[in-house]
Enzyme design. Structure first.
Site, mmCIF file in Angstrom:
data_model
loop_
_atom_site.group_PDB
_atom_site.id
_atom_site.type_symbol
_atom_site.label_atom_id
_atom_site.label_comp_id
_atom_site.label_asym_id
_atom_site.label_seq_id
_atom_site.Cartn_x
_atom_site.Cartn_y
_atom_site.Cartn_z
ATOM 1 N N LYS A 137 46.651 -26.591 66.847
ATOM 2 C CA LYS A 137 47.428 -25.805 65.809
ATOM 3 C C LYS A 137 47.098 -26.538 64.400
ATOM 4 C CE LYS A 137 51.140 -25.810 63.146
ATOM 5 N NZ LYS A 137 50.603 -25.646 61.703
ATOM 6 N N GLY A 186 50.038 -36.353 60.735
ATOM 7 C CA GLY A 186 50.848 -35.927 59.693
ATOM 8 C C GLY A 186 52.064 -36.656 59.162
ATOM 9 N N THR A 194 55.465 -38.872 59.113
ATOM 10 C CA THR A 194 56.352 -39.812 60.200
ATOM 11 C C THR A 194 57.531 -38.917 60.378
ATOM 12 O OG1 THR A 194 55.256 -42.029 59.459
ATOM 13 C CG2 THR A 194 57.427 -41.921 60.192
ATOM 14 N N GLY A 210 56.297 -36.496 63.091
ATOM 15 C CA GLY A 210 55.983 -37.313 64.159
ATOM 16 C C GLY A 210 57.180 -37.425 65.191
ATOM 17 N N GLU A 248 49.561 -40.282 64.542
ATOM 18 C CA GLU A 248 48.623 -40.880 63.515
ATOM 19 C C GLU A 248 49.420 -40.219 62.280
ATOM 20 O OE1 GLU A 248 46.879 -41.375 60.337
ATOM 21 O OE2 GLU A 248 45.204 -39.960 61.203
ATOM 22 N N CYS A 294 46.001 -40.620 54.496
ATOM 23 C CA CYS A 294 46.900 -41.506 55.050
ATOM 24 C C CYS A 294 46.808 -42.962 54.940
ATOM 25 C CB CYS A 294 47.260 -41.166 56.561
ATOM 26 S SG CYS A 294 45.456 -41.195 57.515
ATOM 27 N N GLU A 296 55.514 -42.766 50.943
ATOM 28 C CA GLU A 296 54.418 -42.318 50.814
ATOM 29 C C GLU A 296 54.171 -41.469 49.946
ATOM 30 O OE1 GLU A 296 52.673 -40.554 54.172
ATOM 31 O OE2 GLU A 296 50.579 -41.446 54.121
HETATM 32 P P1 NAP Z 1 53.679 -32.373 58.290
HETATM 33 O O1 NAP Z 1 54.472 -31.455 57.769
HETATM 34 O O2 NAP Z 1 53.633 -33.515 58.967
HETATM 35 O O3 NAP Z 1 52.580 -31.417 58.848
HETATM 36 C C1 NAP Z 1 51.533 -31.999 59.719
HETATM 37 C C2 NAP Z 1 51.312 -30.713 60.938
HETATM 38 O O4 NAP Z 1 52.553 -30.734 61.671
HETATM 39 C C3 NAP Z 1 51.129 -29.477 60.100
HETATM 40 O O5 NAP Z 1 50.184 -28.759 61.119
HETATM 41 C C4 NAP Z 1 52.367 -28.932 60.228
HETATM 42 O O6 NAP Z 1 52.450 -27.374 60.181
HETATM 43 C C5 NAP Z 1 52.869 -29.445 61.569
HETATM 44 N N1 NAP Z 1 54.315 -29.284 61.658
HETATM 45 C C6 NAP Z 1 55.222 -29.303 60.762
HETATM 46 N N2 NAP Z 1 56.418 -29.326 61.152
HETATM 47 C C7 NAP Z 1 56.335 -29.262 62.506
HETATM 48 C C8 NAP Z 1 57.119 -29.411 63.632
HETATM 49 N N3 NAP Z 1 58.598 -29.262 63.455
HETATM 50 N N4 NAP Z 1 56.856 -29.190 64.655
HETATM 51 C C9 NAP Z 1 55.402 -29.555 64.980
HETATM 52 N N5 NAP Z 1 54.430 -29.490 64.027
HETATM 53 C C10 NAP Z 1 55.021 -29.321 63.031
HETATM 54 O O7 NAP Z 1 52.598 -32.825 56.990
HETATM 55 P P2 NAP Z 1 52.640 -31.880 55.584
HETATM 56 O O8 NAP Z 1 53.521 -30.925 55.297
HETATM 57 O O9 NAP Z 1 51.171 -31.283 55.789
HETATM 58 O O10 NAP Z 1 52.515 -33.132 54.575
HETATM 59 C C11 NAP Z 1 53.662 -33.843 54.238
HETATM 60 C C12 NAP Z 1 53.742 -35.419 54.327
HETATM 61 O O11 NAP Z 1 52.968 -35.761 55.383
HETATM 62 C C13 NAP Z 1 52.428 -35.684 53.131
HETATM 63 O O12 NAP Z 1 53.098 -35.869 51.904
HETATM 64 C C14 NAP Z 1 51.836 -37.186 53.890
HETATM 65 O O13 NAP Z 1 53.067 -38.102 53.556
HETATM 66 C C15 NAP Z 1 51.989 -36.876 55.087
HETATM 67 N N6 NAP Z 1 50.756 -36.450 55.755
HETATM 68 C C16 NAP Z 1 50.038 -37.530 56.579
HETATM 69 C C17 NAP Z 1 48.695 -37.252 56.920
HETATM 70 C C18 NAP Z 1 48.080 -38.308 57.752
HETATM 71 O O14 NAP Z 1 46.696 -38.104 57.929
HETATM 72 N N7 NAP Z 1 48.550 -39.240 58.439
HETATM 73 C C19 NAP Z 1 48.040 -36.148 56.740
HETATM 74 C C20 NAP Z 1 48.800 -34.895 55.975
HETATM 75 C C21 NAP Z 1 50.240 -35.357 55.563
HETATM 76 P P3 NAP Z 1 52.535 -26.524 58.533
HETATM 77 O O15 NAP Z 1 50.970 -26.802 58.489
HETATM 78 O O16 NAP Z 1 52.948 -25.223 58.859
HETATM 79 O O17 NAP Z 1 53.426 -27.420 57.830
#
Ligand code: NAP
Ligand code: MG
Length: 503
Positions: A199, A252, A254, A257, A275, A309, A406
């Protein structure tokens, strides 16, 4: 200052790919979402629509998981030898090699990062990861174990372990390194003989879809890799709660996660690797090579617009050099040229989305409100695109949001320290523990700090050094498990102990 928002257009083959209808890859076929729904993805440099992609939901995830299950249990994939699997993965890497420019353009248009950076870092690293993992396919071994069994006097046994693929794996990835994150996930899964439902992030689905076409061209059997585009709350949640998925690998936030863990716990206790976020301390000791440390500190936070990250978002500097380092990092920030990723002079593109731009600016406002001061940056420039100025904050307190949370943007908080014990306490004062760096000419001091910092990665006199062979992942709430290296292979396999009685 923003460069002109007009930039050279993409090559013809890139544009042709972007313009085509983008469907779901399920069981070796490109198909529309069961609902027929699509959603738009945007170019963050100017907010324009880039493409439409299928909006996969639970019904599509069910279909994809069923295809991955069939491919795992029967058909050509489980019958392949490790060497054949390795060759296929290597072939995929070779195909990617022929499309580096195209991948770089897709990544730049969809994510916003400079094309040159994608061509020099994201794409080659993804290719190298596949080659590294191709090599592991033939080296996944168990052990023989001489057992004693004290309660069976005189008996003899032959015991050994098998390392078997964990099964059907759901993989959920973010938008900051779209192709590279797909590679980190797919590489070990394919090397170990798992099958996958991937996904991808709603903001940046295009490079993984292009990869899907190359996966087909390489000749992976149908159902081995399924790619579902869609939203986290629907497609992602359906995948993490699916009763027939054996493992979820997630990168993605925390916050999400924790939802993944909940989904796994409430259904089939699938294995979970995570991660997650970070708030990484970057430490400059008084004896450091200052010009190198200053350049390194700027790279640590400004690379990929701070959307890393492991970004070095807390910069700890000895009080005696604090002003000099802050000036130096601000000077580096002033040299950054904001602009569309496709413009050859751009050194920093836009944030990936309006939402991310607003989040980062929300932190800048919170910092200002709580008394932090921006020595440079601190605002969003006037533009259609989702830009944020590279920012250096001082006068922070450890309780501030800009220190604890973050930001995931080009914002570093510089914090002075007086002695090493106080420094270690401050550096470890975080719910995160993903990465850290130490700048020093004293080898012993570097090693000692590397031991005391609670993080999955510590760089000494460098930052953002990644390799397919180096395990990467987090302490504390930065995650569970590791990506890359042999550790990743371990996490896509499970151990079976077999015992034969000989006498
Ligand atoms: P996110 O919301 O954690 O999204 C990461 C992935 O998870 C995306 O594919 C997202 O889909 C999916 N997702 C979202 N809600 C979910 C749920 N309830 N169940 C299963 N999967 C789900 O991160 P983001 O919106 O892209 O960014 C928000 C914050 O995440 C950033 O500001 C940062 O703090 C953190 N982040 C961390 C990393 C890392 O490498 N560790 C990378 C990116 C972001 P969608 O695309 O539809 O949201
Ligand atoms: Mg999101």
């Amino acid at each position: 200052m923003i460069l002109s928002t007009t930039a050279p257009s993409a090559r013809r083959e890139t544009q042709a790919f972007i313009d085509q209808p983008h469907q779901l890859l399920i069981d070796g076929q490109w198909i529309p979402a069961a609902s027929g729904k699509t959603f738009d993805v945007f170019n963050p440099a100017d907010g324009s629509k880039l493409a439409s992609v299928a909006e996969g939901e639970k019904a599509d995830v069910d279909k994809a998981v069923a295809a991955a299950r069939r491919a795992f249990d029967s058909g050509p994939w489980p019958a392949m030898t490790p060497s054949q699997r390795g060759k296929l993965i290597w072939k995929l890497a070779d195909l990617m090699d022929r499309h580096i420019e195209e991948f770089a353009e897709i990544e730049s248009l969809d994510n916003g990062k400079p094309k040159a950076v994608a061509a020099a870092a994201d794409v080659p690293l993804a290719i190298d990861l596949f080659r590294y993992m191709a090599g592991w396919a033939t080296k996944i071994e168990g052990t023989t174990i001489p057992i004693s069994v004290p309660y069976l006097d005189g008996a003899e046994f032959h015991s050994y372990t098998l390392r078997e693929p964990v099964g059907v794996v759901g993989q959920i990835i973010p938008w900051n390194f779209p192709l590279l994150m797909a590679a980190w996930k797919l590489g070990p899964a394919l090397a170990t003989g798992c099958t996958v439902v991937l996904k991808v992030a709603e903001e940046t689905p295009l490079s993984a879809l292009r990869l899907g076409h190359l996966i087909q061209e390489a000749g992976f059997p149908p159902g081995v890799v399924n790619i579902v585009t869609g939203f986290g709350e629907t497609a992602g949640a359906a995948l993490s709660a699916h009763p027939d998925v054996d493992k979820i690998a997630f990168t993605g936030s925390t916050e999400v996660g924790k939802l993944i863990v909940k989904g796994a716990g409430e259904t089939n206790l699938k294995k979970v690797t995570l991660e997650l976020g970070g708030k990484s301390p970057n430490i400059i000791l008084p004896d450091a090579d200052l010009p190198a440390a200053i350049a390194g500190a700027a790279n640590a936070i400004f690379f990929n617009h701070g959307q890393c990250c492991c970004a070095g978002s807390r910069l700890f500097v000895h009080r005696s050099q604090f002003d000099q380092v802050v000036d130096g990092v601000a000077t580096e920030a002033a040299k950054i040229k904001l602009g569309p990723g496709m413009h050859p002079d751009t050194t920093m593109g836009p944030m990936v989305s309006k939402i991310q731009q607003d989040r980062v600016c929300g932190y800048l406002d919170a910092g200002a409100h709580e008394g932090a001061r921006a020595v440079i940056g601190g605002k969003r420039p006037e533009s259609e695109g989702y830009f944020v100025e590279p920012t250096v904050l001082i006068d922070t307190k450890s309780s501030m949001k800009v220190i604890q949370e973050e930001i995931f943007g080009p914002v570093v908080a510089a914090v002075p320290f007086d002695d090493v014990d106080q420094l270690v306490q401050a550096a470890n004062n975080s719910v995160y523990g993903l990465a850290a760096a130490v700048w020093t000419k004293d080898i012993s001091a570097g090693h000692r700090l590397a031991k005391r910092i609670k993080a999955g990665t510590v760089w000494v006199n460098c930052y953002n050094v990644f390799d397919a062979s180096l395990p990467f992942g987090g302490y504390k709430q930065s995650g569970w498990g590791r990506e890359m290296g042999y550790e990743a292979i371990n996490l896509y396999t499970q151990t079976k102990a077999v015992t034969l009685q000989l006498k």
